[in-house]
Write an enzyme that holds these catalytic residues in place. Structure first.
Site: not given
Ligand code: IPM
Ligand code: MG
Length: 358
Positions: A141, A192, A224, A248, A252
């Site tokens: 990032y 990885k 993975d 990240d 999710d």
């Molecule tokens: C998160 C989001 C952010 C990230 C974005 C909005 C920049 O997806 O906080 O997980 O990628 O970190």
């Molecule tokens: Mg995110």
């Protein structure tokens, strides 16, 4: 001395969900003696519209002075055509890096009341309680060089750099082990290392910190496989520690195991425990302004703030008990609605939490 909290509503559903979380904070202040001052500032698209940039100096100054920050969400279609360097997301990334918020804690907890909302079978997710510890201020990032360049052939080439120093890996690993000690005493480090040298070093450093913590069981997993294991048998995990980008993605995935991304809070902490707190979901432009967003992730982020930055664990307990009670009472926003429950909007959910605080 009173603690200062900076409120950053942001974009999309951000202002709606943050308003409900502020109601909860105000109630704790007015009725239960929580000693806080609230201030508000612009970030993301809202800041772009007002000032031309996603992280105005005025916001950053207030953020540096505050004891803790509460953020809604940033981004939306309105700003998607802008150059990547000035998009709303840069406001969030700028806050993370300027405030050195390197440790991102993302719990994925299944509320028993919501077991039906998960896309996985109930027995696979019942009792799920994972803590993802995501490195937040390094890795691909933030690595340099980065950009889009033109090759001699005239073709364009995009490039980013995955980079981690030993000290960056060391400090995030320590956070993971410290948290594991207070829970299931297991850490799974995700990398990885079979392909990327950077994460070969990651594995080596995490192992070294692991040797200092013989009471915590350390395992390593390729990313993975970790993604697969998360949907196959998520309860094998206690604490997962990983890089910025892997975290990240995996967070999710873990969030969805719990049924709704609308339920999950997060904390981003610096070395002193100052933190920014935000729901892990995004700005949900499709439902913004409709009054149907789920404010619980933001309200639970306030609970994390009380626990991690403000040293008010009893106040955090009050909020978490209130959330439990409201779910027991059958109140549901549309994202977690199921048969025989009572559907409510964002504001009604916030009011119900305030009323349920004891
Ligand atoms: C998160 C989001 C952010 C990230 C974005 C909005 C920049 O997806 O906080 O997980 O990628 O970190
Ligand atoms: Mg995110």
């Amino acid at each position: 001395m009173s603690k200062s909290i900076l409120i950053l509503p942001g974009d999309g559903i951000g202002p709606e969900i943050v308003a409900e979380a502020v109601k909860v904070l105000a109630s704790l202040r007015d009725n239960y003696g929580l000693d806080i001052d609230l201030d508000e500032a612009l970030v993301g698209g809202a800041a772009i519209d007002a000032t031309g940039g996603p992280l105005p100096d005025a916001t950053l100054d207030l953020a540096k002075e505050a004891d803790a920050l509460l953020l809604g969400a940033v981004g939306g279609p309105k700003w998607e055509a802008l150059d990547i360097s000035i998009r709303p997301e840069k406001g969030l990334l700028g806050l993370r890096s300027s405030l050195n918020l390197f440790a991102n804690l993302r719990p994925a907890i299944l509320y028993p009341q919501l077991a039906d909302a998960s896309s996985l079978k109930a027995d696979i997710v019942a009792g799920l309680d994972i803590m993802i510890v995501r490195e937040l201020t390094g890795g691909i990032y933030f690595g340099h060089p980065r950009g889009i360049r033109e090759l001699d052939s005239g073709e364009r080439q995009g490039f980013n750099t995955l980079v981690y120093s030993e000290s960056e890996i060391d400090r995030i690993a320590r956070v993971a082990f410290d948290i594991a000690k207070k829970r299931g005493k297991r850490v799974c480090s995700v990398d990885k290392a079979n392909v990327l040298e950077c994460t070969e070093l990651w594995r080596e450093v995490v192992s070294r910190i692991g040797e200092e913590h013989p009471d915590v069981e350390l395992s390593h997993m390729y990313v993975d496989n970790a993604a697969m294991q998360l949907v196959k048998w998520p309860k094998q995990f206690d604490v997962m520690v990983t890089t910025n980008m892997f975290g990240d993605i995996l967070s999710d995935c873990a969030a969805m195991l719990t049924g709704s991304i609308g339920m999950l809070p997060s904390a981003s902490l610096d070395e002193q425990g100052k933190g920014m707190y935000e729901p892990i979901h995004g700005s949900a432009p499709d439902i913004a302004g409709k009054g149907t967003a789920n404010p619980l992730a933001t309200i639970l982020s306030v609970a994390m703030m009380l626990r991690y930055s403000l040293d008010e664990p009893a106040m955090a307990d009050r909020i978490e008990r209130a959330v439990d009670k409201v779910l027991d009472d059958g109140l549901r926003t549309p994202d977690i609605m199921s048969d025989e429950m009572t559907e409510v909007g964002c504001e009604a959910m916030g009011d119900a939490i305030v009323a349920a605080i004891d």
